[in-house]
Scaffold this active site. Sequence first.
Site, PDB file in Angstrom:
ATOM      1  N   ALA A 204       2.790   4.939   1.212  1.00 20.00           N
ATOM      2  CA  ALA A 204       2.105   5.292  -0.044  1.00 20.00           C
ATOM      3  C   ALA A 204       1.234   4.119  -0.445  1.00 20.00           C
ATOM      4  O   ALA A 204       1.713   2.985  -0.532  1.00 20.00           O
ATOM      5  CB  ALA A 204       3.119   5.614  -1.132  1.00 20.00           C
ATOM      6  N   HIS A 205      -0.036   4.396  -0.629  1.00 24.77           N
ATOM      7  CA  HIS A 205      -0.968   3.305  -0.949  1.00 24.77           C
ATOM      8  C   HIS A 205      -2.144   3.742  -1.806  1.00 24.77           C
ATOM      9  O   HIS A 205      -2.988   2.931  -2.161  1.00 24.77           O
ATOM     10  CB  HIS A 205      -1.542   2.726   0.349  1.00 24.77           C
ATOM     11  CG  HIS A 205      -2.463   3.688   1.050  1.00 24.77           C
ATOM     12  ND1 HIS A 205      -2.007   4.741   1.791  1.00 24.77           N
ATOM     13  CD2 HIS A 205      -3.814   3.777   1.076  1.00 24.77           C
ATOM     14  CE1 HIS A 205      -3.023   5.433   2.263  1.00 24.77           C
ATOM     15  NE2 HIS A 205      -4.139   4.881   1.842  1.00 24.77           N
ATOM     16  N   ARG A 206      -2.230   5.038  -2.152  1.00 27.02           N
ATOM     17  CA  ARG A 206      -3.440   5.512  -2.822  1.00 27.02           C
ATOM     18  C   ARG A 206      -3.562   4.945  -4.230  1.00 27.02           C
ATOM     19  O   ARG A 206      -2.586   4.859  -4.973  1.00 27.02           O
ATOM     20  CB  ARG A 206      -3.446   7.044  -2.854  1.00 27.02           C
ATOM     21  CG  ARG A 206      -3.702   7.687  -1.494  1.00 27.02           C
ATOM     22  CD  ARG A 206      -5.040   7.250  -0.925  1.00 27.02           C
ATOM     23  NE  ARG A 206      -5.337   7.927   0.313  1.00 27.02           N
ATOM     24  CZ  ARG A 206      -6.081   9.035   0.407  1.00 27.02           C
ATOM     25  NH1 ARG A 206      -6.580   9.585  -0.667  1.00 27.02           N
ATOM     26  NH2 ARG A 206      -6.322   9.560   1.588  1.00 27.02           N
ATOM     27  N   ASP A 281       1.407   9.554   0.785  1.00 24.65           N
ATOM     28  CA  ASP A 281       0.242  10.021   0.029  1.00 24.65           C
ATOM     29  C   ASP A 281      -1.016   9.862   0.879  1.00 24.65           C
ATOM     30  O   ASP A 281      -2.135  10.021   0.409  1.00 24.65           O
ATOM     31  CB  ASP A 281       0.103   9.301  -1.322  1.00 24.65           C
ATOM     32  CG  ASP A 281      -0.133   7.808  -1.209  1.00 24.65           C
ATOM     33  OD1 ASP A 281      -0.321   7.300  -0.080  1.00 24.65           O
ATOM     34  OD2 ASP A 281      -0.134   7.139  -2.265  1.00 24.65           O
TER      35      ASP A 281
END
Length: 359
Positions: A204-206, A281
């Site tokens: 998850a990095h958005r 994500d």
Amino acid sequence: MKISIILGTRPEIIKMSPIVRELENKGLDYFILHTGQHYSYNLDKIFFEDLELPAAKYNLGVGSGSHAEETGKMLIGIEKVLKEEKPDIVLVEGDTNTVLAGALAASKLHIKVGHVEAGLRSYDRTMPEEINRVLADHVSDYLFAPTEKAKENLLREGIEENKIFVTGNTIVDAVYQNLEIARRKADALNKLNLSPGGYILVTAHRQENVDVKGRLKGILEGLGLIYNELNLPIIYPIHPRTKKKIKEFGLEVPNGVELIEPLGFLEFLQLEANAKLVLTDSGGVQEETCILKVPCVTLRDNTERPETLEVESNVLAGVNQDKILEGVEKMISKQRNWNSPFGDGKAGEEIVKILIGGI
Ligand code: UD1
Ligand code: UDP
């Protein structure tokens, strides 16, 4: 014919690799222009090594910054290179700031633009990626849509049908070309002491998730809940953006969640293919899990990859911890009998064929 491949981030290097391979095979005249949006070894160079790609001829070294800083520096640097090199066509891939800058700089110089992975829409303009992909599509001359659905999105926005080519997604090529190599070479399972099917993988990095304290907290709490319920190790190769934000917000990483450095493509592919389930994500990871027949729970409220929801390889859970657990419970014992809608692994060849025939 001279082709310029513009790329700048991890997913672009991976998804452009089948096209670069095909250009090499065909002995065509091309060069790679790297914006330097990603520059850390494990977000950049490791992919050139894993995918055996030739080095970029130019690296603008733009680095990190606000959207305007990144895009503005890229525009200036790209324009300079394109003026010197005078390519016939510029290829960009995906929806990053690099894509917007590459497409915009080229089109203002009246150089043809080919957008690989055109036509994806989340219809959520709070995501920078949505703005980038819409703008890139509307200045492109060749729109390489991965699916019929993506083509329909473009037609609805008034883009002429003769510019749109449904080619499949080059990520299928990249997965097929590298899965066997990953089986032979990658050692991630051993190194992390994991057994096939015995762990959960997370990315998850958005921006819309990790830059908002409440949303990042929801994701971490959701992971804690999953560990308490399933007692399976949760492996999280963490993007530097997320690492920075966890520290800045003073958030706790729950028991059972193992943060590791981002992995190269071969090791990540191995972990993905053998995971019990993946939470993400990421756009590319939603596609890869669908291709690899691994159930996916997406930590977002919408997706520009609705095909994965239709074939039921993926569900949207958002970032509420209870909803995340619900998504995992729904997907964990799912029959892995869906078919991937992303093509047959020949998108790179198809795109190059269209370019050769079309310029
Ligand atoms: C970018 C893309 C996103 C894509 C992701 C792929 C945009 C708007 N976003 O997000 O769509 O999913 O790449 O991973 O283009 N950093 C490093 N080392 C690096 C690069 C970044 O440490 O090599 C850190 C920096 O603190 C930087 C932050 O990550 O400020 C964000 O980097 P940036 O390139 O702006 O966006 P990504 O989150 O990587
Ligand atoms: N990936 C990788 N190592 C990791 C995490 C992801 O090689 O530690 C790969 C993954 O296989 C996929 C791509 O990176 O092909 C997805 O990139 P990312 O999630 O950064 O961007 P997005 O697809 O969301 O734009």
